[in-house]
Design an enzyme around this catalytic site. Structure first.
Site, mmCIF file in Angstrom:
data_model
loop_
_atom_site.group_PDB
_atom_site.id
_atom_site.type_symbol
_atom_site.label_atom_id
_atom_site.label_comp_id
_atom_site.label_asym_id
_atom_site.label_seq_id
_atom_site.Cartn_x
_atom_site.Cartn_y
_atom_site.Cartn_z
ATOM 1 N N TYR A 49 -36.521 -70.993 80.475
ATOM 2 C CA TYR A 49 -35.377 -70.276 81.038
ATOM 3 C C TYR A 49 -35.780 -69.035 81.834
ATOM 4 C CZ TYR A 49 -32.225 -73.281 78.395
ATOM 5 O OH TYR A 49 -31.535 -74.357 77.902
ATOM 6 N N PHE A 57 -27.392 -62.847 79.562
ATOM 7 C CA PHE A 57 -27.314 -63.875 78.515
ATOM 8 C C PHE A 57 -28.671 -64.472 78.150
ATOM 9 C CE2 PHE A 57 -26.414 -65.943 82.607
ATOM 10 C CZ PHE A 57 -27.365 -66.957 82.620
ATOM 11 N N ARG A 102 -20.710 -83.776 78.815
ATOM 12 C CA ARG A 102 -20.042 -82.504 78.526
ATOM 13 C C ARG A 102 -18.527 -82.626 78.562
ATOM 14 N NH1 ARG A 102 -24.165 -79.068 82.247
ATOM 15 N NH2 ARG A 102 -25.769 -78.659 80.675
ATOM 16 N N ASN A 112 -23.073 -76.334 75.285
ATOM 17 C CA ASN A 112 -22.778 -77.426 76.216
ATOM 18 C C ASN A 112 -23.695 -78.633 76.056
ATOM 19 O OD1 ASN A 112 -25.095 -76.553 77.499
ATOM 20 N ND2 ASN A 112 -24.050 -75.846 79.341
ATOM 21 N N HIS A 115 -29.268 -80.274 78.570
ATOM 22 C CA HIS A 115 -29.848 -79.685 79.787
ATOM 23 C C HIS A 115 -30.431 -80.811 80.615
ATOM 24 C CE1 HIS A 115 -32.357 -77.229 82.433
ATOM 25 N NE2 HIS A 115 -33.283 -78.148 82.219
ATOM 26 N N GLU A 126 -40.441 -78.555 84.564
ATOM 27 C CA GLU A 126 -39.962 -78.704 83.187
ATOM 28 C C GLU A 126 -40.718 -79.807 82.450
ATOM 29 O OE1 GLU A 126 -35.440 -77.013 83.873
ATOM 30 O OE2 GLU A 126 -35.748 -79.192 83.858
#
Length: 149
Positions: A49, A57, A102, A112, A115, A126
């Site tokens: 992230y 956040f 979702r 949610n 990812h 990733e």
């Protein structure tokens, strides 16, 4: 074939939605080439992230993703990234279409469920972050001839 990174987040794992997520990608015709369950380290979560590091956040997001196990996956197929994003649905489940993961199971933006990579460069980064090359299995399903011309 394009590859994308998909992660069932702790809320999806706790709600027993792993099989549902896998089923949706299998039903679409994608090939699962990497799969593992783990409780991410703080270091891994912060790298994943990193794009959000300056956002308010960030800490909450890292705390959440490291709170319980996740299921990390690599899926392969034509247009896998864009198609996966449609299967997943809008980031905020309140805006996600019915029929998406979702839209069907999400309740709030902070929980949610899943990812998915948003671009080829992100997917490559990733996948490299979550998987060693030896953990990915290239194979050709027999059904592939029925999916692609």
């Amino acid at each position: 074939m394009e590859r994308t990174f998909i992660m069932v987040k702790p809320d999806g794992v706790q709600r027993n939605l792993i099989g549902e997520v896998i089923q949706r990608f299998e039903n679409k015709g994608f090939t699962l080439v990497g799969l593992k369950m783990l409780k991410p380290s703080r270091e891994l979560a912060e790298k994943h992230y990193a794009v959000h590091k300056e956002r308010p956040f960030f800490k909450t997001l890292v705390d959440f993703i490291t709170s319980d196990p996740v299921v990390a996956m690599v899926w392969e197929g034509d247009g896998a990234i864009a198609s996966a994003r449609k299967i997943i649905g809008a980031t905020n489940p309140l805006n996600a279409e019915p029929g998406t993961i979702r839209g069907d199971y999400g309740v709030s933006i902070g929980r949610n469920l899943i990812h998915g990579s948003d671009a080829p460069e992100t997917a490559q980064q990733e996948i490299g972050l979550w998987f060693e090359p030896t953990e990915l299995v290239g194979w050709t399903p027999t059904a592939q001839a029925w999916l692609y011309e």
